[in-house]
Design an enzyme around this catalytic site. Structure first.
Site, short mmCIF file in Angstrom:
data_model
loop_
_atom_site.label_atom_id
_atom_site.label_comp_id
_atom_site.label_asym_id
_atom_site.label_seq_id
_atom_site.Cartn_x
_atom_site.Cartn_y
_atom_site.Cartn_z
CG HIS A 17 -0.98 6.29 11.07
ND1 HIS A 17 -0.12 7.13 11.74
CD2 HIS A 17 -0.46 6.15 9.81
CE1 HIS A 17 0.88 7.47 10.93
NE2 HIS A 17 0.69 6.90 9.75
CE LYS A 41 11.94 8.47 7.49
NZ LYS A 41 10.66 7.97 7.01
NE ARG A 90 -1.68 11.47 4.23
CZ ARG A 90 -0.49 11.91 4.57
NH1 ARG A 90 -0.30 12.44 5.74
NH2 ARG A 90 0.52 11.83 3.72
CB SER A 128 4.05 10.90 11.34
OG SER A 128 3.18 9.81 11.46
#
Ligand code: PNS
Length: 162
Positions: A17, A41, A90, A128
């Protein structure tokens, strides 16, 4: 003035990030790193913690702000007068989801462009989710999260869910 939004969960922010933030801030006048507030969430870090970590990280850049948002990204982007959305890609595996999200956002807001940026290859596998998993099991987070936040992230993940 060109404004971009870099949205995400940032639960927690990773070096991938951070790489994208540094690339994006060079391309626009104002970059808003926007943390999604998603009450449905469960997250390891609260929105306040995530905003706090990102704020510490971007402090050297006067053109980068951190915010949180509820609801649709396109509505938040409109409120902020943003010209584009930044997303990091990515690997090829990210692409399908990102492509669909970009097309759906374009359907909702035809004038809002999505710009994809690639982080350095060494961050291709950094996510993450892996940071949370490795950190909660006492693994090494060096080279996965920004150095200045590492201690806080390690401590928080060792404590368990907040
Ligand atoms: O870091 P993430 O979890 O991949 O980020 C996903 C995010 C926050 C960019 C995406 O879930 C989002 O924009 N959510 C806001 C709700 C929304 O606008 N949904 C429509 C997407 S097409």
């Amino acid at each position: 003035m060109r404004t971009a939004i870099y949205p995400g969960s940032f639960d927690p922010v990773t070096l991938g990030h951070w790489d994208i933030i540094q690339r994006a801030e060079k391309l626009v006048d104002r970059l808003i790193v926007a943390v999604l507030h998603n009450p449905t969430k469960s997250a390891a870090f609260s929105v306040e913690e995530r905003v706090g970590m990102l704020t510490e990280l971007v402090a050297p850049f006067s053109n980068v702000q951190v915010a949180s948002f509820h609801g649709l990204l396109v509505d938040f982007a409109k409120q902020q007068g943003a010209d584009c959305i930044i997303r990091g890609v990515r690997a090829f595996s990210d692409f399908e989801y990102e492509f669909q999200m970009a097309l759906m956002n374009r359907k909702l807001a035809p004038d809002l462009e999505t710009v994809f940026l690639m982080p350095k290859e060494k961050y291709s596998a950094v996510s993450s989710r892996f940071v949370r998993e490795i950190g909660s099991m006492g693994g090494e987070l060096k080279d996965l999260v920004p150095e200045q936040l590492r201690e806080a992230i390690v401590k928080r993940l060792a404590e368990g869910q907040g």
